[in-house]
Motif scaffolding. Structure first.
Motif, PDB file in Angstrom:
ATOM      1  N   LEU A 211       0.846  -1.185   0.000  1.00  0.00           N
ATOM      2  CA  LEU A 211       0.000   0.000   0.000  1.00  0.00           C
ATOM      3  C   LEU A 211       0.884   1.239   0.000  1.00  0.00           C
ATOM      4  CD1 LEU A 211      -2.822   1.393   0.361  1.00  0.00           C
ATOM      5  CD2 LEU A 211      -2.413   1.239   2.832  1.00  0.00           C
ATOM      6  N   ALA A 212       0.631   2.147  -0.932  1.00  0.00           N
ATOM      7  CA  ALA A 212       1.306   3.443  -0.964  1.00  0.00           C
ATOM      8  C   ALA A 212       0.367   4.498  -0.408  1.00  0.00           C
ATOM      9  CB  ALA A 212       1.713   3.796  -2.392  1.00  0.00           C
ATOM     10  N   VAL A 213       0.790   5.157   0.660  1.00  0.00           N
ATOM     11  CA  VAL A 213       0.062   6.299   1.222  1.00  0.00           C
ATOM     12  C   VAL A 213       0.835   7.537   0.768  1.00  0.00           C
ATOM     13  CG1 VAL A 213      -0.757   7.422   3.327  1.00  0.00           C
ATOM     14  CG2 VAL A 213      -0.656   4.913   3.196  1.00  0.00           C
ATOM     15  N   VAL A 214       0.223   8.327  -0.111  1.00  0.00           N
ATOM     16  CA  VAL A 214       0.962   9.394  -0.786  1.00  0.00           C
ATOM     17  C   VAL A 214       0.305  10.739  -0.484  1.00  0.00           C
ATOM     18  CG1 VAL A 214       1.973  10.135  -2.966  1.00  0.00           C
ATOM     19  CG2 VAL A 214       1.403   7.725  -2.633  1.00  0.00           C
ATOM     20  N   LEU A 215       1.143  11.720  -0.152  1.00  0.00           N
ATOM     21  CA  LEU A 215       0.646  13.059   0.165  1.00  0.00           C
ATOM     22  C   LEU A 215       1.373  14.099  -0.669  1.00  0.00           C
ATOM     23  CD1 LEU A 215       0.965  11.630   3.412  1.00  0.00           C
ATOM     24  CD2 LEU A 215      -0.789  13.392   3.524  1.00  0.00           C
ATOM     25  N   ASP A 216       0.631  15.130  -1.057  1.00  0.00           N
ATOM     26  CA  ASP A 216       1.256  16.320  -1.601  1.00  0.00           C
ATOM     27  C   ASP A 216       2.037  16.971  -0.457  1.00  0.00           C
ATOM     28  OD1 ASP A 216       1.799  18.960  -2.463  1.00  0.00           O
ATOM     29  OD2 ASP A 216       0.055  18.967  -3.777  1.00  0.00           O
ATOM     30  N   HIS A 217       3.319  17.289  -0.711  1.00  0.00           N
ATOM     31  CA  HIS A 217       4.154  17.824   0.371  1.00  0.00           C
ATOM     32  C   HIS A 217       3.610  19.154   0.893  1.00  0.00           C
ATOM     33  CE1 HIS A 217       7.432  17.909   3.009  1.00  0.00           C
ATOM     34  NE2 HIS A 217       8.388  17.504   2.212  1.00  0.00           N
ATOM     35  N   ALA A 218       2.839  19.873   0.086  1.00  0.00           N
ATOM     36  CA  ALA A 218       2.249  21.128   0.551  1.00  0.00           C
ATOM     37  C   ALA A 218       1.182  20.895   1.615  1.00  0.00           C
ATOM     38  CB  ALA A 218       1.648  21.903  -0.619  1.00  0.00           C
ATOM     39  N   ALA A 219       0.777  19.644   1.822  1.00  0.00           N
ATOM     40  CA  ALA A 219      -0.247  19.334   2.824  1.00  0.00           C
ATOM     41  C   ALA A 219       0.338  18.754   4.096  1.00  0.00           C
ATOM     42  CB  ALA A 219      -1.263  18.350   2.244  1.00  0.00           C
ATOM     43  N   CYS A 220       1.631  18.451   4.108  1.00  0.00           N
ATOM     44  CA  CYS A 220       2.187  17.795   5.291  1.00  0.00           C
ATOM     45  C   CYS A 220       3.668  18.091   5.394  1.00  0.00           C
ATOM     46  CB  CYS A 220       1.967  16.284   5.237  1.00  0.00           C
ATOM     47  SG  CYS A 220       3.042  15.454   4.043  1.00  0.00           S
ATOM     48  N   ASP A 221       4.197  17.948   6.590  1.00  0.00           N
ATOM     49  CA  ASP A 221       5.632  17.933   6.788  1.00  0.00           C
ATOM     50  C   ASP A 221       5.983  16.646   7.532  1.00  0.00           C
ATOM     51  OD1 ASP A 221       4.919  18.414   9.475  1.00  0.00           O
ATOM     52  OD2 ASP A 221       5.196  20.577   9.258  1.00  0.00           O
ATOM     53  N   GLY A 222       7.274  16.469   7.783  1.00  0.00           N
ATOM     54  CA  GLY A 222       7.694  15.223   8.411  1.00  0.00           C
ATOM     55  C   GLY A 222       7.057  14.971   9.758  1.00  0.00           C
TER      56      GLY A 222
ATOM     57  N   LEU B 119      -2.377  19.192  11.714  1.00  0.00           N
ATOM     58  CA  LEU B 119      -1.618  18.621  10.611  1.00  0.00           C
ATOM     59  C   LEU B 119      -1.404  19.696   9.553  1.00  0.00           C
ATOM     60  CD1 LEU B 119      -3.336  15.149  10.025  1.00  0.00           C
ATOM     61  CD2 LEU B 119      -1.232  15.630  11.263  1.00  0.00           C
ATOM     62  N   GLY B 120      -0.249  19.668   8.914  1.00  0.00           N
ATOM     63  CA  GLY B 120      -0.006  20.640   7.862  1.00  0.00           C
ATOM     64  C   GLY B 120       1.455  20.705   7.503  1.00  0.00           C
ATOM     65  N   CYS B 121       1.833  21.756   6.782  1.00  0.00           N
ATOM     66  CA  CYS B 121       3.200  21.937   6.293  1.00  0.00           C
ATOM     67  C   CYS B 121       3.754  23.219   6.896  1.00  0.00           C
ATOM     68  CB  CYS B 121       3.186  22.007   4.762  1.00  0.00           C
ATOM     69  SG  CYS B 121       4.816  22.128   4.032  1.00  0.00           S
ATOM     70  N   PHE B 122       4.586  23.068   7.928  1.00  0.00           N
ATOM     71  CA  PHE B 122       5.078  24.222   8.672  1.00  0.00           C
ATOM     72  C   PHE B 122       6.604  24.320   8.701  1.00  0.00           C
ATOM     73  CE2 PHE B 122       0.816  23.522  10.187  1.00  0.00           C
ATOM     74  CZ  PHE B 122       0.319  24.792  10.432  1.00  0.00           C
ATOM     75  N   LEU B 123       7.318  23.251   8.403  1.00  0.00           N
ATOM     76  CA  LEU B 123       8.770  23.280   8.531  1.00  0.00           C
ATOM     77  C   LEU B 123       9.391  24.120   7.426  1.00  0.00           C
ATOM     78  CD1 LEU B 123       9.692  19.612   9.511  1.00  0.00           C
ATOM     79  CD2 LEU B 123       9.089  21.542  10.965  1.00  0.00           C
ATOM     80  N   ASN B 124      10.277  25.023   7.794  1.00  0.00           N
ATOM     81  CA  ASN B 124      10.970  25.848   6.815  1.00  0.00           C
ATOM     82  C   ASN B 124      12.124  25.061   6.197  1.00  0.00           C
ATOM     83  OD1 ASN B 124      11.457  28.240   5.390  1.00  0.00           O
ATOM     84  ND2 ASN B 124      12.946  28.962   6.893  1.00  0.00           N
ATOM     85  N   THR B 125      12.525  25.432   4.978  1.00  0.00           N
ATOM     86  CA  THR B 125      13.713  24.867   4.353  1.00  0.00           C
ATOM     87  C   THR B 125      14.870  25.831   4.574  1.00  0.00           C
ATOM     88  OG1 THR B 125      12.447  23.690   2.662  1.00  0.00           O
ATOM     89  CG2 THR B 125      14.760  24.105   2.188  1.00  0.00           C
TER      90      THR B 125
END
Length: 434
Positions: A153-164, A298-304
């Motif tokens: 099973l592949a659980v796949v997310l758009d990175h804009a919707a999640c961070d690590g 849940l979300g995408c908050f980590l800066n690069t």
């Protein structure tokens, strides 16, 4: 309206907040369905815009189960429960009047059974399915392929919707919803409204923190730090059969783990082999977290954060890299697009593309998906496309698992293998090994 905080121009984040607030106010009732995006999400929108095919960054996790374990109807209902509960998992990124936003959508999540073509194994089939990801559709999708013995099973997310930091929670809640046979109607309207308000609050707090971090001193620091970064110049290998190559090793490290500066120096050593001496390849790594007082959404908050991996004939002293890295962390909240702008203003000929990526995970936080009482075995599916010429992932536990993948349309296999050998040598020299 936010006033200028740089003394010369409003910060990118401040400008964005102004545009978003005007947009939300001018769209009447529709504005309630629009959500602001964080600086990390702005970066992914930028990366997608730079991609000729407009493809998003995706984060796939693969779990192998004995054949017959996964009930796809039950799994789809569980995934739709998560999307109903968490705005980031049902919202679609879009650009309205030049302003990136998230627009809420129906929490429908597909589960696709992937049929294997002649000669394909399960990994080939999943690689093909994930690689065909369309930017139109929900940010969470599931793919299932099987052979005679097991199904993956592949659980796949758009990175804009999640961070690590979101991945373990997503996997845990998906397993819980599957166990309890929950569906999209199980979160009550009040619960859905509460999660939406919390998500909006968390993003606005993040944007305010990013605005405060875009000070003249921080921008001047990043401008000087990155003014010599250069665009990559690498010779592609057009003979490869799959998009990416991979190499890995396992080292035994002590309980203190690995100093992050040692990992940066290892990536520098790899970059020196790939790009030659006298260059300054930009290496990106995620850092940060939710702002103080923000709800745990849940979300995408980590800066690069960007590390200028200057290559040269001599290895820098470990304390030099460590000092530079600590200085960088003092300004790690400055959003990526502000950093790129500061570097370009200082004279760097840099589009914002990264020559390498580094991620570090704690093995104790690695997600394990349980479906119907059966624990999935996490597996790697090699050959998937990566966004940078090379990417290094490190999993810390009783042992140190180091994995490097590279884009074969940019790097030749022989050069990448030599770079990995240099990376491994640098790690062995710098690690506190038991």
């Amino acid at each position: 309206m936010h006033s200028s905080i740089t003394g010369q121009r409003p910060s990118i984040t401040g400008q964005y907040l102004n545009r978003y607030q005007r947009l939300a106010a001018s769209t009447a009732g529709e504005g309630a369905d629009l959500l602001p995006v964080t600086g990390a999400q702005r970066r992914f929108v930028l990366v997608r815009a730079m991609d000729p095919a407009g493809r998003p960054d995706t984060v796939p996790m693969f779990f192998a189960f004995p054949r017959g374990t996964v009930d796809t109807v039950r799994l789809q209902a569980a995934a739709q429960c998560l999307a109903a509960r968490h705005p980031a998992l049902r919202s679609r990124a879009c650009v309205l009047r030049g302003t990136p936003v998230l627009r809420q959508a129906d929490p429908g999540i597909p589960v696709e059974r992937v049929r294997r073509a002649p000669g394909e194994d399960v990994h080939d089939a999943l690689r093909r399915a994930v690689g065909a990801w369309s930017s139109d559709g929900p940010p969470l999708r599931l793919f299932l392929a099987q052979d005679a013995a097991e199904e993956v099973l592949a659980v796949v997310l758009d990175h804009a919707a999640c961070d690590g930091r979101s991945l373990a929670r997503i996997v845990e809640e998906l397993g819980d919803a599957y166990r309890d046979r929950l569906g999209p109607l199980d979160p009550s309207p009040a619960e859905v409204a509460s999660h939406l308000a919390e998500y909006r609050e968390a993003v606005l707090l993040q944007l305010e923190a990013e605005r405060r971090a875009s000070t003249p001193d921080a921008l001047a620091y990043w401008g000087e730090r990155l003014r010599t970064v250069q665009e990559r110049a690498a010779k592609p290998d057009t003979s490869a059969g799959i998009p990416t190559g991979a190499a890995e090793l396992t080292l035994r490290a002590d309980q203190l783990g690995v100093p992050f500066a040692t990992l940066l120096d290892a990536c520098r050593a790899a970059a020196g082999v790939l790009y030659g001496p006298g260059r300054v390849p930009p290496i990106g790594y995620p850092w940060g977290g939710r702002p103080a007082g923000a709800p745990p959404v849940l979300g995408c908050f980590l800066n690069t954060v960007v590390f200028p991996a200057a290559t040269g004939p001599e290895r820098p002293a470990p304390e030099v890299t460590a000092t530079e890295w600590w200085d960088d962390l003092d300004r790690a909240d400055t959003p990526f697009d502000e950093v790129v702008h500061a570097a370009r203003s200082a004279g760097a000929r840099w589009s914002g593309a990264l020559d390498g990526l580094l991620t570090v995970d704690d093995a104790r936080r690695r997600p394990t998906l349980r479906l119907g009482g059966v624990a999935g075995r996490e597996v790697h599916v090699d050959g998937r496309r990566v966004r940078a010429p090379f990417a290094v992932s490190v999993v810390q536990g009783a042992e140190l698992q180091v994995r490097m993948v590279w884009d074969r349309t940019v790097l030749a296999d022989d050069a990448a293998q030599d770079a990995f050998a240099a990376l491994a040598g640098e790690l062995r020299a710098g690690l506190p090994v038991s």
